[in-house]
Design a protein around this motif. Structure first.
Motif, PDB file in Angstrom:
ATOM      1  N   GLU A  28      55.052 -45.171 -26.291  1.00  0.00           N
ATOM      2  CA  GLU A  28      54.538 -44.737 -24.993  1.00  0.00           C
ATOM      3  C   GLU A  28      55.241 -43.507 -24.443  1.00  0.00           C
ATOM      4  OE1 GLU A  28      51.893 -45.696 -23.235  1.00  0.00           O
ATOM      5  OE2 GLU A  28      51.392 -46.992 -24.937  1.00  0.00           O
TER       6      GLU A  28
ATOM      7  N   TYR B 225      53.471 -40.142 -24.682  1.00  0.00           N
ATOM      8  CA  TYR B 225      52.318 -39.953 -23.787  1.00  0.00           C
ATOM      9  C   TYR B 225      52.789 -39.515 -22.403  1.00  0.00           C
ATOM     10  CZ  TYR B 225      49.783 -42.315 -27.501  1.00  0.00           C
ATOM     11  OH  TYR B 225      49.240 -42.628 -28.708  1.00  0.00           O
ATOM     12  N   ARG B 226      53.905 -40.068 -21.938  1.00  0.00           N
ATOM     13  CA  ARG B 226      54.407 -39.677 -20.612  1.00  0.00           C
ATOM     14  C   ARG B 226      54.959 -38.260 -20.619  1.00  0.00           C
ATOM     15  NH1 ARG B 226      59.222 -39.636 -17.971  1.00  0.00           N
ATOM     16  NH2 ARG B 226      60.392 -40.827 -19.533  1.00  0.00           N
TER      17      ARG B 226
ATOM     18  N   ASN C   7      54.335 -35.744 -22.565  1.00  0.00           N
ATOM     19  CA  ASN C   7      53.389 -34.676 -22.908  1.00  0.00           C
ATOM     20  C   ASN C   7      52.119 -34.681 -22.059  1.00  0.00           C
ATOM     21  OD1 ASN C   7      54.565 -33.328 -25.477  1.00  0.00           O
ATOM     22  ND2 ASN C   7      54.747 -35.523 -25.897  1.00  0.00           N
ATOM     23  N   ARG C   8      52.063 -35.572 -21.078  1.00  0.00           N
ATOM     24  CA  ARG C   8      50.840 -35.744 -20.303  1.00  0.00           C
ATOM     25  C   ARG C   8      50.379 -34.454 -19.629  1.00  0.00           C
ATOM     26  NH1 ARG C   8      52.346 -40.044 -17.159  1.00  0.00           N
ATOM     27  NH2 ARG C   8      51.789 -41.442 -18.885  1.00  0.00           N
TER      28      ARG C   8
ATOM     29  N   TRP D 204      48.147 -30.841 -25.857  1.00  0.00           N
ATOM     30  CA  TRP D 204      48.669 -31.972 -26.625  1.00  0.00           C
ATOM     31  C   TRP D 204      47.551 -32.983 -26.793  1.00  0.00           C
ATOM     32  CZ3 TRP D 204      49.973 -37.283 -25.496  1.00  0.00           C
ATOM     33  CH2 TRP D 204      50.758 -37.896 -26.482  1.00  0.00           C
TER      34      TRP D 204
ATOM     35  N   PRO E 273      46.558 -36.663 -27.513  1.00  0.00           N
ATOM     36  CA  PRO E 273      47.156 -38.001 -27.587  1.00  0.00           C
ATOM     37  C   PRO E 273      46.689 -38.736 -28.850  1.00  0.00           C
ATOM     38  CG  PRO E 273      46.162 -37.626 -25.421  1.00  0.00           C
ATOM     39  CD  PRO E 273      45.701 -36.514 -26.309  1.00  0.00           C
TER      40      PRO E 273
ATOM     41  N   ARG F  22      47.106 -44.890 -30.296  1.00  0.00           N
ATOM     42  CA  ARG F  22      48.306 -45.732 -30.296  1.00  0.00           C
ATOM     43  C   ARG F  22      48.365 -46.631 -31.526  1.00  0.00           C
ATOM     44  NH1 ARG F  22      47.245 -44.625 -24.985  1.00  0.00           N
ATOM     45  NH2 ARG F  22      49.051 -44.423 -23.586  1.00  0.00           N
TER      46      ARG F  22
ATOM     47  N   GLY G 286      42.575 -40.451 -24.807  1.00  0.00           N
ATOM     48  CA  GLY G 286      43.865 -40.792 -24.228  1.00  0.00           C
ATOM     49  C   GLY G 286      44.691 -41.741 -25.065  1.00  0.00           C
ATOM     50  N   GLY G 287      44.396 -41.811 -26.361  1.00  0.00           N
ATOM     51  CA  GLY G 287      45.164 -42.676 -27.250  1.00  0.00           C
ATOM     52  C   GLY G 287      44.625 -44.081 -27.367  1.00  0.00           C
TER      53      GLY G 287
END
Length: 385
Positions: A22, A25-26, A28-29, A34, A36, A39, A287-288
């Motif tokens: 996780e 994701y935070r 590089n948000r 980028w 995503p 997951r 968003g992954g």
């Protein structure tokens, strides 16, 4: 808070692995370029039970935390096949690696590098190379040029400041990797067209599509050519059967027979070219997450069979033909046949070739001849332990 105590600890639990995933994701948000990753794909990549690379390698993941909050991550890993390679080819005895690096600030970065280096040193390594995440065949190198656009499938994208963090930790660049882009709606220069036309008249040459109904057999042919063609390259590590199986399962939905070609000379497979639709076009907006609606959107994209960009991640010609006119002719023929299909059947307008080693003169000459331009540059770094 930046002045809060910093702790570096090994990833050991399911919660740790979730936090490790996780964090990217935070951090590089805020970067619009980028992409995503899914997951589930990241989780599979770091799971020894799901990634065939672990059949000849081991890794230790580390998390950096401030007040219990994840602020950085890194992987330290050792590839037993890389240890067996000649040192003059970049790896060899005593070489360990780092990868999957993310850090909130320079202090976190320094602590993470210290942890990875200590683990590698305790394992008997005398040198560290990276970033390589996790295999050289996955996402090698740190992006140093090309931050103004998104990467294609299976290519990395990193914060600009990471270059400073790596330099401050004492690493020096040892190799550049290049990717090239081109407008594939345009025909290739007359010289290339003449070379292709001559090849089409040569009865010894056959350029064929792969047959997905014989997926395992075709994969074995490509693997054989690949391991021969790349065996003298810097950073080469043999690609193994378990890894090919993993890649096959992962990419089979975007493997189209028209986009992967095998060249035969006198009936013998001697070259190949793999082209993939840029899956990042589909997974970027998700968003992954595949659920709740991501799976349906991805299936729709795959069924639609349209992609603005095509990427050529791998191509190769058997070693005995390298440097010959025949090798170039086969390469141009495969590129042209796939270009036509990409434009007419997939409505593609852009191609990307790479990565390409900075000293691979044969591949660079081909890229220059078809009038492609460098669009992204990655650095691989090293330091003694």
């Amino acid at each position: 808070m930046a002045n809060a105590p910093l702790a570096i600890r090994p990833v050991t639990t399911k919660t740790d692995r979730r936090d490790f995933i996780e964090l990217a994701y935070r951090l590089n948000r805020g970067d619009p370029h980028w992409v995503p990753p899914l997951r589930s794909e990241v989780a599979g990549a770091i799971d020894p039970k799901k990634n065939g690379w672990f059949s000849h390698a081991e890794a230790q993941l580390f998390l950096a935390e401030r007040d219990g909050r994840p602020v950085g991550r890194i992987a330290a890993h050792i590839d037993r096949l890389a240890l067996e390679m000649p040192a003059e080819q970049g790896f060899g005895p005593g070489t360990g690696f780092f990868g999957l690096f993310e850090a909130e600030d320079a202090t976190v970065a320094r602590a993470l590098f210290n942890a990875a280096e200590t683990w590698l040193r305790n394992k008997g390594m005398t040198r560290v190379v990276g970033p390589i995440s996790l295999s050289i065949w996955e996402e090698p190198g740190l992006l140093v040029q090309g931050h103004d656009h998104s990467p294609t499938v299976m290519m990395g994208h990193h914060k600009r400041v990471y270059r400073d963090y790596i330099a401050e930790a004492g690493f020096e660049p040892v190799k550049r990797l290049l990717t090239y882009e081109l407008d594939i709606t345009k025909e290739f220069p007359p010289l290339v067209q003449r070379i292709i036309a001559m090849g089409e008249k040569n009865e010894r040459i056959r350029i064929r599509k792969v047959d997905k109904s014989r997926f395992a057999e075709e994969a074995a042919i490509i693997l054989g050519i690949l391991n021969d063609a790349w065996s003298d390259n810097w950073g080469f590590v043999p690609l193994t059967g378990p890894e090919i199986d993993d890649v096959g399962k992962k990419l089979k939905p975007i493997v189209f027979e028209d986009l992967i070609r095998i060249a035969e000379l006198d009936g013998e497979p001697v070259a190949f070219m793999i082209t993939l639709p840029d899956l990042n076009e589909a997974i970027g907006p998700l968003g992954g997450n595949l659920f709740p609606l991501g799976w349906a959107k991805l299936l729709w994209w795959l069924h639609r069979g349209k992609a603005r960009t095509m990427r050529v991640p791998l191509m190769g010609v058997v070693k005995r033909l390298q440097g010959s006119r025949m090798a170039s002719q086969l390469a141009f023929m495969m590129i042209e046949y796939i270009r036509r299909v990409a434009v007419t059947d997939f409505e593609s307008v852009r191609g990307e070739i790479g990565w390409v080693l900075e000293d691979n003169q044969g591949m660079i000459a081909i890229a220059d001849t078809i009038e492609s331009k460098v669009n992204r540059v990655y650095h691989i770094y090293a330091k003694p332990l």
